[in-house]
Design a protein around this motif. Structure first.
Motif, PDB file in Angstrom:
ATOM      1  N   SER A  13      41.787  52.601  43.639  1.00  0.00           N
ATOM      2  CA  SER A  13      41.388  51.194  43.562  1.00  0.00           C
ATOM      3  C   SER A  13      40.825  50.810  42.208  1.00  0.00           C
ATOM      4  CB  SER A  13      40.356  50.888  44.659  1.00  0.00           C
ATOM      5  OG  SER A  13      40.902  51.138  45.945  1.00  0.00           O
ATOM      6  N   VAL A  64      45.868  47.022  41.897  1.00  0.00           N
ATOM      7  CA  VAL A  64      46.927  47.182  42.894  1.00  0.00           C
ATOM      8  C   VAL A  64      47.885  46.003  42.751  1.00  0.00           C
ATOM      9  CG1 VAL A  64      47.470  47.329  45.342  1.00  0.00           C
ATOM     10  CG2 VAL A  64      45.404  48.430  44.463  1.00  0.00           C
ATOM     11  N   ASN A 118      51.287  45.887  44.029  1.00  0.00           N
ATOM     12  CA  ASN A 118      52.229  45.680  45.137  1.00  0.00           C
ATOM     13  C   ASN A 118      51.681  46.305  46.411  1.00  0.00           C
ATOM     14  OD1 ASN A 118      54.123  44.482  43.339  1.00  0.00           O
ATOM     15  ND2 ASN A 118      54.919  46.506  42.789  1.00  0.00           N
ATOM     16  N   LYS A 119      51.891  45.627  47.530  1.00  0.00           N
ATOM     17  CA  LYS A 119      51.432  46.164  48.805  1.00  0.00           C
ATOM     18  C   LYS A 119      52.216  45.542  49.949  1.00  0.00           C
ATOM     19  CE  LYS A 119      47.588  42.834  48.864  1.00  0.00           C
ATOM     20  NZ  LYS A 119      46.115  42.683  48.924  1.00  0.00           N
ATOM     21  N   CYS A 130      54.063  41.342  46.492  1.00  0.00           N
ATOM     22  CA  CYS A 130      54.384  42.055  45.261  1.00  0.00           C
ATOM     23  C   CYS A 130      54.191  41.138  44.059  1.00  0.00           C
ATOM     24  CB  CYS A 130      55.821  42.584  45.292  1.00  0.00           C
ATOM     25  SG  CYS A 130      56.139  43.807  46.589  1.00  0.00           S
ATOM     26  N   PHE A 176      50.456  51.004  55.900  1.00  0.00           N
ATOM     27  CA  PHE A 176      50.075  50.157  54.775  1.00  0.00           C
ATOM     28  C   PHE A 176      50.449  50.889  53.485  1.00  0.00           C
ATOM     29  CE2 PHE A 176      46.270  47.928  52.538  1.00  0.00           C
ATOM     30  CZ  PHE A 176      47.130  46.971  52.027  1.00  0.00           C
ATOM     31  N   VAL A 177      51.426  50.353  52.756  1.00  0.00           N
ATOM     32  CA  VAL A 177      51.913  50.968  51.517  1.00  0.00           C
ATOM     33  C   VAL A 177      51.436  50.139  50.331  1.00  0.00           C
ATOM     34  CG1 VAL A 177      53.945  51.711  50.216  1.00  0.00           C
ATOM     35  CG2 VAL A 177      53.945  51.845  52.719  1.00  0.00           C
ATOM     36  N   ARG A 178      50.796  50.811  49.366  1.00  0.00           N
ATOM     37  CA  ARG A 178      50.320  50.127  48.167  1.00  0.00           C
ATOM     38  C   ARG A 178      50.727  50.919  46.929  1.00  0.00           C
ATOM     39  NH1 ARG A 178      44.074  49.729  48.763  1.00  0.00           N
ATOM     40  NH2 ARG A 178      44.409  51.815  49.653  1.00  0.00           N
ATOM     41  N   ASN A 238      49.645  50.989  42.710  1.00  0.00           N
ATOM     42  CA  ASN A 238      48.838  50.390  41.650  1.00  0.00           C
ATOM     43  C   ASN A 238      49.608  50.368  40.336  1.00  0.00           C
ATOM     44  OD1 ASN A 238      48.629  52.949  40.484  1.00  0.00           O
ATOM     45  ND2 ASN A 238      46.524  53.299  41.167  1.00  0.00           N
ATOM     46  N   SER A 259      49.757  54.707  47.584  1.00  0.00           N
ATOM     47  CA  SER A 259      48.828  54.876  48.702  1.00  0.00           C
ATOM     48  C   SER A 259      49.573  54.595  50.005  1.00  0.00           C
ATOM     49  CB  SER A 259      47.638  53.918  48.565  1.00  0.00           C
ATOM     50  OG  SER A 259      46.903  53.860  49.784  1.00  0.00           O
ATOM     51  N   GLN A 294      48.799  54.512  54.057  1.00  0.00           N
ATOM     52  CA  GLN A 294      47.775  54.562  55.100  1.00  0.00           C
ATOM     53  C   GLN A 294      48.403  54.271  56.460  1.00  0.00           C
ATOM     54  OE1 GLN A 294      44.776  51.333  55.988  1.00  0.00           O
ATOM     55  NE2 GLN A 294      43.365  52.823  55.080  1.00  0.00           N
ATOM     56  N   ASP A 298      45.019  58.541  55.466  1.00  0.00           N
ATOM     57  CA  ASP A 298      45.385  58.096  54.119  1.00  0.00           C
ATOM     58  C   ASP A 298      45.997  59.230  53.301  1.00  0.00           C
ATOM     59  OD1 ASP A 298      44.159  55.214  53.495  1.00  0.00           O
ATOM     60  OD2 ASP A 298      42.768  56.283  54.805  1.00  0.00           O
TER      61      ASP A 298
END
Length: 248
Positions: free
Chosen positions: A105, A109, A111-112, A174, A201-203, A205, A211, A213, A227
């Motif tokens: 973090s 970040v 895109n998610k 995005c 949950f795809v992120r 950075n 990431s 989750q 995670d």
């Protein structure tokens, strides 16, 4: 993994400060394998840490059958092979532990998206079955193809596009086109929870760190989260025009 206190029937800590310890992962997995119950509805699991004995205990009660595994905790020191006391052990562990969530973090970040886990599970299965595949390219973009997974095997390639819509995503935001490559073996580890999770949950950075989750809903409605943070193997972030040209 984040397991909330409310998931447990009984939660008790006889300490005013956090309790930290390490155990051998291979030993833990072996113990969990031997504790596999035949009927989850009639099974209770008790976990305990005994500071004086320096061991982590797993007790599985299934009807009248009680199975217990005790795992010796690991004490590590950075400057010597001498064991320290319990307080020294906790201090060492806290220093060595990396806060991956905070590190992720600390970079913007860009895109998610929240994707339905069954959709992602099917895609991971297709990628894993390709002979010779070692890495997976992950594309996230504000415009089509939005979200793409691609891998190259010995004699063939596999490319999977996820449409932007309610049938796949409950949310997709995005800011810029990012194309990064990750080790397939690491994504396979991150995908193990897809068989029991509801949403993922795809992120990504700005440095390309991924990431993943998973949200897991239990029968009583309680939710837990698992995670994974994966560093990019080859960062191929390009501008939008270059990416769309290469995908044609």
């Amino acid at each position: 993994a984040l397991i909330k206190e409310s998931v447990y029937d009984v939660w008790k800590i006889n300490s005013s400060s956090p309790v930290c310890f390490r155990i051998n992962l291979a030993v833990l997995l072996q113990c969990l394998g031997s504790l596999s119950p035949a009927n989850l509805q009639l099974t209770h699991l008790k976990m305990a840490f005994f500071e004086e004995e320096e061991c982590f205990s797993l007790q599985l009660a299934e009807g009248r059958l009680l199975t217990e595994c005790k795992i010796k905790t690991m004490i590590e020191t950075a400057d010597s092979g001498i064991d320290r006391d319990s307080q020294g052990q906790a201090d060492d562990i806290e220093k060595d532990m990396v806060d991956f969530a905070a590190a992720f973090s600390s970079v913007e970040v860009v895109n998610k998206g929240i994707v339905k886990s069954d959709q992602l599970r099917d895609a991971f299965s297709e990628l894993s079955e390709l002979p010779g595949a070692a890495t997976v390219s992950v594309l996230m973009s504000p415009e089509a193809p939005f979200f793409r997974l691609r891998t190259q095997g010995q004699t063939a390639s596999c490319e999977i596009d996820f449409p932007k819509g309610d049938e796949t995503f409950t949310q997709l935001l995005c800011q810029k086109t990012m194309l990064c490559e990750y080790r397939l073996s690491l994504l396979q580890q991150a995908g193990k929870a897809l068989s029991v999770s509801d949403k993922t949950f795809v992120r990504m950075n700005a440095e390309g760190t991924l990431s993943v989750q998973h949200m897991i809903t239990h029968q009583d409605g309680q939710k837990t989260y698992v995670d994974y943070f994966i560093l990019a193997d080859i960062d191929q972030a390009e501008n939008e025009d270059s990416q769309l040209t290469s995908s044609q």
